[in-house]
Design a protein around this motif. Structure first.
Motif, PDB file in Angstrom:
ATOM      1  N   ALA A 149       0.589  -1.062   0.056  1.00  0.00           N
ATOM      2  CA  ALA A 149      -0.021  -0.069   0.141  1.00  0.00           C
ATOM      3  C   ALA A 149       0.868   1.376  -0.044  1.00  0.00           C
ATOM      4  CB  ALA A 149      -0.732  -0.028   1.114  1.00  0.00           C
ATOM      5  N   CYS A 150       0.382   2.228  -0.656  1.00  0.00           N
ATOM      6  CA  CYS A 150       0.998   3.757  -0.598  1.00  0.00           C
ATOM      7  C   CYS A 150       0.243   4.416   0.363  1.00  0.00           C
ATOM      8  CB  CYS A 150       1.101   4.074  -2.055  1.00  0.00           C
ATOM      9  SG  CYS A 150       1.993   5.750  -1.979  1.00  0.00           S
ATOM     10  N   LEU A 151       1.026   5.158   1.380  1.00  0.00           N
ATOM     11  CA  LEU A 151       0.117   5.752   2.391  1.00  0.00           C
ATOM     12  C   LEU A 151       0.380   7.293   2.492  1.00  0.00           C
ATOM     13  CD1 LEU A 151       0.340   3.048   5.170  1.00  0.00           C
ATOM     14  CD2 LEU A 151      -1.365   3.366   3.603  1.00  0.00           C
ATOM     15  N   VAL A 152      -0.362   7.978   3.345  1.00  0.00           N
ATOM     16  CA  VAL A 152       0.146   9.443   3.496  1.00  0.00           C
ATOM     17  C   VAL A 152      -0.412   9.790   4.808  1.00  0.00           C
ATOM     18  CG1 VAL A 152      -2.007  10.414   2.247  1.00  0.00           C
ATOM     19  CG2 VAL A 152      -0.118  11.924   2.393  1.00  0.00           C
ATOM     20  N   THR A 153       0.389  10.658   5.557  1.00  0.00           N
ATOM     21  CA  THR A 153      -0.213  11.231   6.724  1.00  0.00           C
ATOM     22  C   THR A 153       0.324  12.873   7.012  1.00  0.00           C
ATOM     23  OG1 THR A 153       0.236  10.777   9.124  1.00  0.00           O
ATOM     24  CG2 THR A 153       2.253  10.542   7.856  1.00  0.00           C
ATOM     25  N   GLY A 154       0.308  13.377   8.217  1.00  0.00           N
ATOM     26  CA  GLY A 154       0.553  14.585   8.591  1.00  0.00           C
ATOM     27  C   GLY A 154       0.971  14.521  10.032  1.00  0.00           C
ATOM     28  N   ILE A 167       5.086  10.949  15.532  1.00  0.00           N
ATOM     29  CA  ILE A 167       6.229  10.276  14.958  1.00  0.00           C
ATOM     30  C   ILE A 167       6.377   8.970  15.319  1.00  0.00           C
ATOM     31  CG2 ILE A 167       8.089  10.965  16.760  1.00  0.00           C
ATOM     32  CD1 ILE A 167       8.319  11.409  12.911  1.00  0.00           C
ATOM     33  N   LYS A 168       5.967   8.540  16.326  1.00  0.00           N
ATOM     34  CA  LYS A 168       6.032   7.055  16.912  1.00  0.00           C
ATOM     35  C   LYS A 168       5.240   6.211  16.170  1.00  0.00           C
ATOM     36  CE  LYS A 168       8.962   7.506  20.231  1.00  0.00           C
ATOM     37  NZ  LYS A 168      10.247   7.117  19.875  1.00  0.00           N
ATOM     38  N   VAL A 169       4.025   6.552  15.488  1.00  0.00           N
ATOM     39  CA  VAL A 169       3.110   5.714  14.786  1.00  0.00           C
ATOM     40  C   VAL A 169       3.678   5.847  13.568  1.00  0.00           C
ATOM     41  CG1 VAL A 169       0.745   5.818  13.915  1.00  0.00           C
ATOM     42  CG2 VAL A 169       1.088   6.791  16.237  1.00  0.00           C
ATOM     43  N   PHE A 201      -4.978   7.013   4.589  1.00  0.00           N
ATOM     44  CA  PHE A 201      -4.530   8.445   5.191  1.00  0.00           C
ATOM     45  C   PHE A 201      -4.867   8.320   6.632  1.00  0.00           C
ATOM     46  CE2 PHE A 201      -6.232  12.773   6.247  1.00  0.00           C
ATOM     47  CZ  PHE A 201      -4.803  13.374   6.617  1.00  0.00           C
ATOM     48  N   TRP A 202      -3.790   8.860   7.541  1.00  0.00           N
ATOM     49  CA  TRP A 202      -4.318   9.009   8.973  1.00  0.00           C
ATOM     50  C   TRP A 202      -3.643  10.218   9.378  1.00  0.00           C
ATOM     51  CZ3 TRP A 202       0.207   6.558   8.028  1.00  0.00           C
ATOM     52  CH2 TRP A 202       1.397   6.841   8.760  1.00  0.00           C
ATOM     53  N   GLU A 203      -4.102  10.979  10.412  1.00  0.00           N
ATOM     54  CA  GLU A 203      -3.729  12.224  10.878  1.00  0.00           C
ATOM     55  C   GLU A 203      -4.384  12.255  12.077  1.00  0.00           C
ATOM     56  OE1 GLU A 203      -2.462  15.359   8.288  1.00  0.00           O
ATOM     57  OE2 GLU A 203      -2.138  16.780  10.057  1.00  0.00           O
ATOM     58  N   MET A 251      -4.430  -0.871   9.017  1.00  0.00           N
ATOM     59  CA  MET A 251      -4.005   0.430   9.491  1.00  0.00           C
ATOM     60  C   MET A 251      -4.328   0.655  10.985  1.00  0.00           C
ATOM     61  SD  MET A 251      -4.013   2.967   6.230  1.00  0.00           S
ATOM     62  CE  MET A 251      -3.042   4.191   7.303  1.00  0.00           C
ATOM     63  N   LEU A 252      -5.482   0.470  11.430  1.00  0.00           N
ATOM     64  CA  LEU A 252      -5.898   0.429  12.894  1.00  0.00           C
ATOM     65  C   LEU A 252      -4.794  -0.218  13.752  1.00  0.00           C
ATOM     66  CD1 LEU A 252      -9.920   0.038  12.562  1.00  0.00           C
ATOM     67  CD2 LEU A 252      -8.604   2.169  13.394  1.00  0.00           C
ATOM     68  N   GLN A 253      -4.797  -1.357  13.149  1.00  0.00           N
ATOM     69  CA  GLN A 253      -3.699  -2.125  13.900  1.00  0.00           C
ATOM     70  C   GLN A 253      -2.589  -1.568  14.478  1.00  0.00           C
ATOM     71  OE1 GLN A 253      -2.940  -6.254  12.875  1.00  0.00           O
ATOM     72  NE2 GLN A 253      -5.155  -6.785  13.206  1.00  0.00           N
ATOM     73  N   LEU A 254      -1.797  -0.908  13.412  1.00  0.00           N
ATOM     74  CA  LEU A 254      -0.442  -0.333  13.413  1.00  0.00           C
ATOM     75  C   LEU A 254      -0.706   0.897  14.131  1.00  0.00           C
ATOM     76  CD1 LEU A 254       1.682  -0.511  10.110  1.00  0.00           C
ATOM     77  CD2 LEU A 254       2.263  -1.495  12.474  1.00  0.00           C
ATOM     78  N   ILE A 255      -1.535   1.921  13.947  1.00  0.00           N
ATOM     79  CA  ILE A 255      -1.931   2.982  14.652  1.00  0.00           C
ATOM     80  C   ILE A 255      -2.170   2.712  16.045  1.00  0.00           C
ATOM     81  CG2 ILE A 255      -3.282   4.938  15.014  1.00  0.00           C
ATOM     82  CD1 ILE A 255      -4.049   4.787  11.855  1.00  0.00           C
ATOM     83  N   ARG A 256      -2.815   1.573  16.472  1.00  0.00           N
ATOM     84  CA  ARG A 256      -3.152   1.294  17.948  1.00  0.00           C
ATOM     85  C   ARG A 256      -1.939   0.569  18.523  1.00  0.00           C
ATOM     86  NH1 ARG A 256      -9.527  -0.064  17.368  1.00  0.00           N
ATOM     87  NH2 ARG A 256      -8.411  -1.735  16.287  1.00  0.00           N
ATOM     88  N   ASN A 257      -0.963   0.085  17.629  1.00  0.00           N
ATOM     89  CA  ASN A 257       0.074  -0.793  18.231  1.00  0.00           C
ATOM     90  C   ASN A 257      -0.561  -2.018  18.920  1.00  0.00           C
ATOM     91  OD1 ASN A 257       2.680  -1.205  18.313  1.00  0.00           O
ATOM     92  ND2 ASN A 257       3.049  -0.056  19.834  1.00  0.00           N
TER      93      ASN A 257
END
Ligand code: IPD
Ligand code: CA
Ligand code: CA
Length: 258
Positions: A149-154, A167-169, A201-203, A251-257
């Motif tokens: 996947a190709c992702l974007v964030t801010g 930055i940790k996420v 995308f997540w932010e 993505m939810l899993q990685l964001i929530r760790n």
């Protein structure tokens, strides 16, 4: 609805003309609450024009706009405006910036437009009628394999210390070997998910004016948008996750760790 749509388009196009006119030229720049949170005279000029167009047709409607704040009226209609999303890019002559305007009726977003005049890209969505880029229908990507996947964030300028630093996420995504971009305009990030350029995308800590139009555009393009608990999203949420749907749980899993 036709007239609401026309007014939305007129406001977006007029603001786009102003942004394009000043782009890479000379204009004054001020700081807001932090040294890198900028506002230019063009943000204000764009905002004045958008509000003038809306008020000309709908003087009784409520407005939330980034620079002037809330102009509350006794109305079920609320226009949610970011006169320039990507102001830091704009101030540096980077052509990834846009005007973003959403229209809400009670709790439901009806219309959204995001216009980047430098790239001549006008994204638009109407509730239940699909999403469009320069009048052509758009869809989110069909990518199912999260590993490609190709992702974007801010990143926010400020964050509460109780919250894991973004930055940790970001680091977790990078350590997975995923390509993650940072464009600097949340409204464009959302639209580029909607048209399939990005898969997700997540932010953290966005404002309603950053996301109102893009939220509807993602939804109408077949995407999924939630907060970081996977719960239904509101434009007033502080957590934004927008994907093509297929990679949402990854993505939810990685964001929530977890
Ligand atoms: C900003 C952009 C950026 C996001 C910031 C926003 P602005 O909006 O959307 O991508 O990371 O959080 O504040 O200030 O350019 O309107
Ligand atoms: Ca913004
Ligand atoms: Ca802005």
């Amino acid at each position: 609805m036709e007239q609401l749509k026309q007014v939305l388009m007129e406001a977006a196009r007029e603001a786009g003309k102003i942004i394009h006119h000043y782009f890479d030229g000379t204009f004054s720049i001020e700081n807001k609450d932090s040294i890198n949170n900028l506002v230019t005279e063009v943000d204000k000029h764009s905002e004045t024009k958008i509000i003038e167009v809306i008020k000309n047709y709908y003087p009784g409607h409520s407005i939330i706009s980034e620079e002037v704040g809330e102009l509350i009226q006794d109305s079920d209609y609320q226009w949610i405006i970011d006169p320039i999303d990507g102001t830091v890019n704009f101030a540096h002559g980077i052509p990834i910036c846009c005007v973003s305007i959403g229209l809400k009726h009670k709790d439901e977003l009806l219309l959204g437009a995001v216009y980047n005049p430098m790239m001549n890209e006008l994204f638009f969505a109407e509730k239940g009628k699909g999403a469009f880029l320069n009048d052509r229908p758009i869809r989110v990507s069909d990518k199912k394999d999260f590993a490609t996947a190709c992702l974007v964030t801010g990143f926010p300028y400020k964050w509460p210390k109780t919250y894991e630093h973004p930055i940790k996420v970001f680091e977790r995504f990078v350590l997975e070997g995923l390509p993650v971009r940072r464009l600097g305009s949340a409204a464009i990030d959302l639209c580029w998910v909607a048209c399939g350029r990005f898969d997700g995308f997540w932010e953290y800590n966005l404002n309603s004016w950053d996301v109102a139009a893009g939220y509807l555009i993602v939804q109408e393009a077949g995407g999924r948008i939630t907060n970081f608990d996977g719960n239904p999203y509101s434009v007033f949420d502080k957590e934004t996750l927008a994907t093509n749907g297929h990679i949402h749980e990854d993505m939810l899993q990685l964001i929530r760790n977890k």
